[in-house]
Scaffold this motif. Sequence first.
Motif, PDB file in Angstrom:
ATOM      1  N   MET A  29      -9.019  -3.935   3.860  1.00  0.00           N
ATOM      2  CA  MET A  29      -7.572  -4.158   3.893  1.00  0.00           C
ATOM      3  C   MET A  29      -6.910  -3.235   4.925  1.00  0.00           C
ATOM      4  O   MET A  29      -6.055  -3.655   5.705  1.00  0.00           O
ATOM      5  CB  MET A  29      -6.969  -3.888   2.513  1.00  0.00           C
ATOM      6  CG  MET A  29      -7.483  -4.754   1.380  1.00  0.00           C
ATOM      7  SD  MET A  29      -6.928  -6.464   1.489  1.00  0.00           S
ATOM      8  CE  MET A  29      -8.462  -7.271   1.947  1.00  0.00           C
ATOM      9  N   ALA A  30      -7.328  -1.965   4.928  1.00  0.00           N
ATOM     10  CA  ALA A  30      -6.772  -1.007   5.888  1.00  0.00           C
ATOM     11  C   ALA A  30      -7.126  -1.408   7.317  1.00  0.00           C
ATOM     12  O   ALA A  30      -6.316  -1.247   8.242  1.00  0.00           O
ATOM     13  CB  ALA A  30      -7.291   0.396   5.583  1.00  0.00           C
ATOM     14  N   TRP A  80      -4.539  -2.129  -2.420  1.00  0.00           N
ATOM     15  CA  TRP A  80      -3.979  -1.761  -1.129  1.00  0.00           C
ATOM     16  C   TRP A  80      -2.455  -1.862  -1.140  1.00  0.00           C
ATOM     17  O   TRP A  80      -1.757  -0.999  -0.618  1.00  0.00           O
ATOM     18  CB  TRP A  80      -4.574  -2.631  -0.028  1.00  0.00           C
ATOM     19  CG  TRP A  80      -4.063  -2.289   1.338  1.00  0.00           C
ATOM     20  CD1 TRP A  80      -3.335  -3.084   2.169  1.00  0.00           C
ATOM     21  CD2 TRP A  80      -4.230  -1.046   2.031  1.00  0.00           C
ATOM     22  NE1 TRP A  80      -3.040  -2.428   3.337  1.00  0.00           N
ATOM     23  CE2 TRP A  80      -3.581  -1.160   3.278  1.00  0.00           C
ATOM     24  CE3 TRP A  80      -4.873   0.152   1.720  1.00  0.00           C
ATOM     25  CZ2 TRP A  80      -3.549  -0.141   4.213  1.00  0.00           C
ATOM     26  CZ3 TRP A  80      -4.840   1.185   2.646  1.00  0.00           C
ATOM     27  CH2 TRP A  80      -4.191   1.037   3.877  1.00  0.00           C
ATOM     28  N   ARG A  81      -1.921  -2.905  -1.757  1.00  0.00           N
ATOM     29  CA  ARG A  81      -0.471  -3.040  -1.842  1.00  0.00           C
ATOM     30  C   ARG A  81       0.147  -1.897  -2.646  1.00  0.00           C
ATOM     31  O   ARG A  81       1.278  -1.472  -2.377  1.00  0.00           O
ATOM     32  CB  ARG A  81      -0.110  -4.383  -2.482  1.00  0.00           C
ATOM     33  CG  ARG A  81      -0.265  -5.561  -1.516  1.00  0.00           C
ATOM     34  CD  ARG A  81       0.250  -6.871  -2.084  1.00  0.00           C
ATOM     35  NE  ARG A  81      -0.698  -7.492  -3.003  1.00  0.00           N
ATOM     36  CZ  ARG A  81      -0.554  -7.517  -4.304  1.00  0.00           C
ATOM     37  NH1 ARG A  81       0.503  -6.954  -4.880  1.00  0.00           N
ATOM     38  NH2 ARG A  81      -1.461  -8.118  -5.059  1.00  0.00           N
ATOM     39  N   ASP A 140      -6.908  -6.291  -2.730  1.00  0.00           N
ATOM     40  CA  ASP A 140      -5.562  -6.560  -2.202  1.00  0.00           C
ATOM     41  C   ASP A 140      -4.504  -5.887  -3.072  1.00  0.00           C
ATOM     42  O   ASP A 140      -3.551  -5.286  -2.555  1.00  0.00           O
ATOM     43  CB  ASP A 140      -5.332  -8.066  -2.134  1.00  0.00           C
ATOM     44  CG  ASP A 140      -3.964  -8.403  -1.563  1.00  0.00           C
ATOM     45  OD1 ASP A 140      -3.730  -8.089  -0.380  1.00  0.00           O
ATOM     46  OD2 ASP A 140      -3.131  -8.967  -2.302  1.00  0.00           O
ATOM     47  N   GLU A 178      -4.671  -3.679   9.078  1.00  0.00           N
ATOM     48  CA  GLU A 178      -3.318  -3.194   9.330  1.00  0.00           C
ATOM     49  C   GLU A 178      -3.157  -2.798  10.802  1.00  0.00           C
ATOM     50  O   GLU A 178      -3.803  -1.850  11.265  1.00  0.00           O
ATOM     51  CB  GLU A 178      -3.021  -1.969   8.458  1.00  0.00           C
ATOM     52  CG  GLU A 178      -2.842  -2.291   6.986  1.00  0.00           C
ATOM     53  CD  GLU A 178      -1.430  -2.770   6.700  1.00  0.00           C
ATOM     54  OE1 GLU A 178      -0.543  -2.614   7.558  1.00  0.00           O
ATOM     55  OE2 GLU A 178      -1.215  -3.294   5.591  1.00  0.00           O
ATOM     56  N   VAL A 212       0.177   5.804   2.668  1.00  0.00           N
ATOM     57  CA  VAL A 212      -0.938   6.161   3.556  1.00  0.00           C
ATOM     58  C   VAL A 212      -0.401   6.752   4.850  1.00  0.00           C
ATOM     59  O   VAL A 212       0.465   6.174   5.502  1.00  0.00           O
ATOM     60  CB  VAL A 212      -1.813   4.929   3.852  1.00  0.00           C
ATOM     61  CG1 VAL A 212      -2.839   5.253   4.939  1.00  0.00           C
ATOM     62  CG2 VAL A 212      -2.504   4.457   2.583  1.00  0.00           C
ATOM     63  N   ARG A 231      -0.285   1.303   0.042  1.00  0.00           N
ATOM     64  CA  ARG A 231      -0.071   1.193   1.488  1.00  0.00           C
ATOM     65  C   ARG A 231       1.070   2.068   1.999  1.00  0.00           C
ATOM     66  O   ARG A 231       0.932   2.752   3.025  1.00  0.00           O
ATOM     67  CB  ARG A 231       0.182  -0.280   1.856  1.00  0.00           C
ATOM     68  CG  ARG A 231       0.615  -0.490   3.309  1.00  0.00           C
ATOM     69  CD  ARG A 231      -0.483  -0.057   4.274  1.00  0.00           C
ATOM     70  NE  ARG A 231      -0.040  -0.053   5.661  1.00  0.00           N
ATOM     71  CZ  ARG A 231       0.427   1.018   6.296  1.00  0.00           C
ATOM     72  NH1 ARG A 231       0.573   2.174   5.668  1.00  0.00           N
ATOM     73  NH2 ARG A 231       0.768   0.945   7.565  1.00  0.00           N
ATOM     74  N   GLU A 232       2.215   2.079   1.323  1.00  0.00           N
ATOM     75  CA  GLU A 232       3.376   2.803   1.841  1.00  0.00           C
ATOM     76  C   GLU A 232       3.172   4.313   1.868  1.00  0.00           C
ATOM     77  O   GLU A 232       3.893   5.032   2.566  1.00  0.00           O
ATOM     78  CB  GLU A 232       4.615   2.484   0.996  1.00  0.00           C
ATOM     79  CG  GLU A 232       4.527   2.968  -0.451  1.00  0.00           C
ATOM     80  CD  GLU A 232       5.778   2.634  -1.241  1.00  0.00           C
ATOM     81  OE1 GLU A 232       6.845   3.192  -0.914  1.00  0.00           O
ATOM     82  OE2 GLU A 232       5.679   1.812  -2.175  1.00  0.00           O
TER      83      GLU A 232
END
Length: 499
Positions: free
Chosen positions: A236-237, A211-212, A208, A240, A218, A215-216
Amino acid sequence: MGFDYLLFPGRHHLLTRFQAEFLTRVAGDATVVWAVTSANHENTKRNPIPYHRREAAIERLSAAEGLRSLVVPVFDTAPTDRFAAVTVKNVEVATGLALTPGNAVVACSTPAVAALYAGLGFTVLPVEDDPALPEPPERPWDVLMRLAAGDERWRELAHPASVDVFGRYRLAEAVRAVVNDPVVGDEGGLTATRDYRTYVEAFAAGADRKWRLVREHVRPGRIVDIGCGAGAVLEMADAEPALRESDLIGVEVARHLYEECVHKKAQGAFRNPNVFFYRRNVLGGAVFAPRSIDTTMTFALTHEIWSYGARMESLRRFVAAIYEHTVPGGVWINSDVCGPDGRDQLVHLRLSTSDGANPASPVAELSGDVAAYVGGLSTRARLDQFAVDFRFPFGYRPVSDDVVELTLGDAMDFLTRKDYTDNWLSETQEQFCGLEMADWKGLLTDVGFEVDAASHTTRNDWIVENRLAPVASLHRPDGTPLDWPVTHALLIARRPLNT
């Protein structure tokens, strides 16, 4: 000597003309039972060919030579004196056929294995090591190693069935890539001492957070996680909504972790139907077509490529492979440990001597309960042991009982590893501080990437407060205190649109 079955155990990655001649001469009307061992292993130096390709070659040889054959997969087991019994039981479970010394003989040229079958009462026929032969023929593994070395004489020794299957499925190239790979070990991992259970747990716990972090950055489309571990970040992906139309692709070289990914997918852990896993080593050759991937993610991977490969040579090759498969405008997101700025400067490192034992000298070669021994050392004594076990150049000069002089990079390599006692012999094979941020930026731009302004270094303050500060301190040689340096880097590398 009459028998109904001839049990022929082996890995059978490659079949030879001699084996075919032996079987047609000896088997007669008997059924040849090919027990294909390590059937669940592939793409490793010890087992490069997948079972279904081995089975295809066996069936093709049997048809060509007029042999009646049964092919039975035998999964790999830990070394055991019951190997022969386990193999016979596998045959019975798979075929309903009970092989006994009364209805079967065994063909085997591996003395230790032959002894196990003899211990069960079976008659064992020698194959390549038959003393009656004028000269011993090359064994299948020797022929396979000829292939790996680029010696085309392997085609003369191999049976046409293997030559055909290898040609149609491009197995020769695959064998050469994996056998000659400088990074991957015999069993398909990076190091034989790694506790993969610990790593799976760590991957899951940190997914987690990872991923945080990324994430922005990707970009939707084809999203690849290289060195995906047990697939936790891809889970995690997968959750989304904005990525529901994307392909999620995991690439993992370690067999234990790849198998966990496949198991998760089979158990329904992913909602997106376009989730795929590949067991590949990017350094072994291109995994994806040029300009085909929108986002590549790597976590705690590049330092392993540096450590287990040829350092900058291997890392540059890896970065170039990422660049090649990235679409123009695509992104590579790399999160990993990082050396401190000015890693070559000399510093004084003060270490506690009161938090454990202080033996007169380090152990030259650790064995037994390594974790307990290293964990019982003082921080200062642990440095001495680290210097013995660390496989990279590492020098220091004692200044006093509890102070040593060394480079800042070496100091941080020790300090960031000193508490990894559970995997000590694995962790001491890796270098965390080979590159600092300036080196990374130079490498990325040299290959062709643009380094996004969002790229930055960080320091793990929890490690500082809980692992470093209580037992260590950094100073300049003149005694001036030094703050703890950075420990990690996030690199956002984009392929320019006009490339």
